[in-house]
Design a protein around this motif. Structure first.
Motif, mmCIF file in Angstrom:
data_model
loop_
_atom_site.group_PDB
_atom_site.id
_atom_site.type_symbol
_atom_site.label_atom_id
_atom_site.label_comp_id
_atom_site.label_asym_id
_atom_site.label_seq_id
_atom_site.Cartn_x
_atom_site.Cartn_y
_atom_site.Cartn_z
ATOM 1 N N ILE A 148 0.682 -28.993 11.505
ATOM 2 C CA ILE A 148 -0.292 -29.987 11.017
ATOM 3 C C ILE A 148 -1.703 -29.597 11.458
ATOM 4 O O ILE A 148 -2.661 -29.703 10.695
ATOM 5 N N ARG A 184 6.000 -29.018 14.092
ATOM 6 C CA ARG A 184 5.316 -29.982 13.223
ATOM 7 C C ARG A 184 3.866 -30.173 13.665
ATOM 8 O O ARG A 184 2.945 -30.136 12.859
ATOM 9 N N ARG A 185 3.675 -30.346 14.990
ATOM 10 C CA ARG A 185 2.310 -30.541 15.502
ATOM 11 C C ARG A 185 1.431 -29.320 15.224
ATOM 12 O O ARG A 185 0.322 -29.427 14.730
ATOM 13 N N ASN A 207 -7.206 -26.876 5.657
ATOM 14 C CA ASN A 207 -7.685 -27.831 4.664
ATOM 15 C C ASN A 207 -9.202 -27.910 4.689
ATOM 16 O O ASN A 207 -9.842 -28.104 3.666
ATOM 17 N N TRP A 238 -2.731 -26.872 9.279
ATOM 18 C CA TRP A 238 -3.021 -27.413 7.951
ATOM 19 C C TRP A 238 -4.413 -28.042 7.953
ATOM 20 O O TRP A 238 -5.183 -27.888 7.016
ATOM 21 N N LYS A 254 9.395 -30.716 16.843
ATOM 22 C CA LYS A 254 8.191 -31.521 17.057
ATOM 23 C C LYS A 254 6.992 -30.606 17.359
ATOM 24 O O LYS A 254 5.877 -30.869 16.908
ATOM 25 N N ILE A 272 2.129 -32.108 2.618
ATOM 26 C CA ILE A 272 1.500 -32.962 3.630
ATOM 27 C C ILE A 272 0.410 -33.827 3.016
ATOM 28 O O ILE A 272 0.264 -34.998 3.362
#
Lengths: 184, 465
Positions: A79, A75-76, A86, A82, A72, A95
């Motif tokens: 992201i 993942r956090r 991005n 990202w 977790k 994603i």
């Protein structure tokens, strides 16, 4: 080393905690990070940030499932990375596709301005997942938690890519109806 | 709500769903592991024997109702001391008081330690370990550090053509041996480690770690601590059905083992009961006819088995191995996390649990029988409270963290003794002036809080009840 002993090392503030975690869960966390970031350097950075996150949060936490606790965090962190990346327009990866797909699940509620409590929403999603068959649920979690590609899901579940897409499509529709019914 | 909010929320879903999907993803499977995969015929053989076992078990299957008159009469006495601990600062060791008595129920000892020569930790076995030039272990008695005598045995053995050489140190803590490896031979792609077997007085388990990083799997051996002899307890059992073994727990007398692993037909890590002497291996899920999520030894011959269902509920069984007797003790009890504000069973990782009713009443539950105690009068569970069982599974310490304070910020401490049905709690003041970074069991009736900052100290709480 067993997970409870690794957690004990964190609680004892022993630096071996990170070495043992990296040895046992390095590849696992890297897989999660890479699925999101699709970049070796960024994924390695996310994994290192995961160890730091674990160090800062154990104690006070004593995770019952160390792998998902670390996953977790990865993942956090990934992201967030990202999101930063991005903004600089450096590639998209799974994603972006996953996010596009999840638009299907968002009811066009009249309460668009309503503040959504993440915890409440997670509770609703847990209740929704509980209603699914194990295979449907596993496919959904592989796609939207682990960010596995359709190709990987097809290979791991021994189903065609078309069937994987169909399963995900149906689950998204069910989630849409469920969330709408729950007032989201 | 937008798709990003939904995406974030999915990230926090229940661990069980992540673990289930994870097992399908092959994240932990590499070429080496695939080569080690067992042929399917082993698995078929296993299930033939299991089918017979299940038929036998159906005859002895019983359900014990959750409420029981005997246990209802068990009333836990709550001792919430009127005296509050004035937590001392630890900036200057000279001004650290040696001890304080908290209403005759708790003795607090404040010990300043020198952390320049190494790290102090409270380890899994409930002793203080000083990691300095040499590793030393200490018990604490009446606020004094007592160095524990350590024995060392040399290990030299061969396993599957690989030499395993090293030393294992062990010591007795409350008459229970705890062991750790002091010198490892690393190489041949084999690493090993030693850990205690709960309840065993003369043996420890040695795990050989095979493979690399996350794809590591273990092979368990047993060490005789007095001679250093290493034996393979599974020489008669066919462990080749496992594509990967993740963990092995032994009963105190090492007569039985719970082997956690994946097989060719079950990619999720699941428990199997092994009788090493007979060489038998039984999938726990087949015994219970349910997808089992947890299992551990209650004693040398009985296993406590849990099944967490999708609807955030849990069922428990006990399984007495020698008599093949399966008993359902709890049926579909809600197990929503009480810490997050919902009611239900609060599992502590042992034979006892707590139950929080819709009205917030807290009572103790003996999972082995399914018996509920009377509600604890005058006690409600605070949001930031944590319980932590001792290794014997008979007591839990309790603490409440103040989220506004850096570090643990412990505003209250307690000890819940399930066997004597007593719960002692005291509140603390001035805890926000110190940085508390760890808490753990020290022996069987003491808790140790590690305090950092300008000085390093150990605040030890001895419970007299």
């Amino acid at each position: 080393m067993e997970d409870n002993l690794i957690v004990d090392l964190y609680w004892a503030r022993s630096e071996n905690a990170i070495a043992e975690t990296a040895a046992k869960y390095g590849r696992y966390c890297y897989s999660i990070a890479y699925n999101i970031l699709t970049n070796v350097e960024d994924a390695n950075e996310a994994v290192n940030d995961t160890w730091l996150g674990a160090w800062n949060s154990i104690p006070p936490h004593r995770p019952s499932v160390l792998s998902t606790f670390l996953g977790k965090i990865t993942r956090r962190v990934s992201i967030n990375k990202w999101g930063e990346r991005n903004a600089k327009k450096r590639g998209a990866g799974e994603i972006a596709l996953a996010l596009d797909e999840l638009v299907d699940c968002v009811p066009s509620s009249q309460n668009v301005e309503r503040t959504i409590e993440l915890k409440e929403l997670t509770r609703a999603i847990n209740a929704f997942l509980a209603q699914l068959s194990e295979t449907e649920r596993d496919i959904f979690v592989c796609r939207y938690w682990f960010m596995s590609s359709i190709k990987e899901i097809s290979a791991n579940f021994k189903i065609s890519e078309s069937n994987a897409k169909t399963s995900l499509f149906r689950t998204r529709k069910k989630l849409y109806s469920y969330l709408q019914k729950e007032g989201y | 709500m937008d798709n990003r909010t939904l995406f974030k929320s999915i990230g926090e879903i229940d661990d069980r769903y992540i673990v289930s999907a994870q097992s399908r993803l092959d994240l932990s499977c590499n070429d080496a592991e695939r080569k080690n995969s067992a042929p399917r015929r082993h698995f078929r053989k296993l299930f033939v024997s299991l089918a017979a076992a299940v038929i036998m078990l159906l005859a002895s299957f019983t359900v014990v109702m959750a409420a029981n008159e005997d246990f209802r009469e068990t009333v836990f006495a709550l001792f919430h001391t009127p005296i509050t601990e004035e937590v001392p600062g630890n900036d200057d060791p000279e001004y650290l008081p040696p001890s304080a008595e908290i209403d005759e129920l708790v003795n607090a000892y404040y010990i300043s330690v020198d952390d320049a020569t190494g790290i102090w930790e409270v380890n899994h076995s409930g002793v203080l370990v000083h990691h300095g030039e040499n590793k030393k272990v200490y018990a604490v008695e009446k606020g004094k550090l007592i160095e524990l005598e350590m024995d060392t045995v040399s290990i030299s053995t061969e396993w599957n053509g690989k030499q395993i050489v090293g030393k294992v140190a062990w010591y007795l803590s409350d008459n229970v041996p705890a062991a750790f490896a002091t010198e490892h031979q690393l190489g041949n792609n084999v690493q090993w480690d030693v850990s205690p077997i709960d309840g065993s007085l003369d043996k420890a388990k040695m795990f050989l770690y095979l493979g690399e990083e996350y794809v590591r799997h273990v092979y368990p051996l047993i060490i005789d601590l007095s001679t250093g002899t290493v034996s393979d307890p599974f020489s008669k059992a066919d462990l080749s059905i496992f594509t990967r073994i993740e963990n092995v727990q032994f009963s105190a007398n090492t007569a039985y083992a719970l082997v956690w692993g994946t097989t060719a037909d079950e990619p999720r890590v699941r428990p199997y009961i092994c009788d090493p002497a007979m060489g038998t291996l039984s999938a726990v899920r087949e015994l219970v006819n349910a997808d089992i999520t947890n299992a551990y030894f209650l004693n040398s011959s009985t296993v406590l088995i849990a099944q967490h269902t999708d609807a955030a509920a849990v069922s428990y069984w006990t399984y007495h191995i020698p008599s093949d007797t399966l008993t359902k003790t709890l049926d579909h009890i809600s197990c929503e996390n009480p810490i997050s504000g919902t009611h239900g069973l609060y599992e502590l990782g042992g034979r006892y649990a707590l139950h929080i009713s819709d009205q917030g009443d807290v009572c103790a539950v003996e999972l082995a029988t399914g018996y509920f105690s009377a509600p604890f009068e005058g006690f409600s569970l605070e949001e930031n409270a944590t319980f932590f069982m001792n290794s014997e599974g008979t007591k839990a310490f309790y603490y409440v963290s103040d989220p506004a304070v850096e570090g643990l910020g412990i505003s209250g401490i307690g000890m819940l003794n399930f066997e004597t049905a007593e719960f002692t709690v005291f509140d603390r003041e001035n805890y926000n002036d110190i940085y508390e970074w760890s808490i753990g069991w020290l022996g069987n009736n003491q808790m140790c809080v590690s305090v950092g900052g300008n000085g390093s100290s150990l605040y030890i709480y001895e419970f007299t009840r």
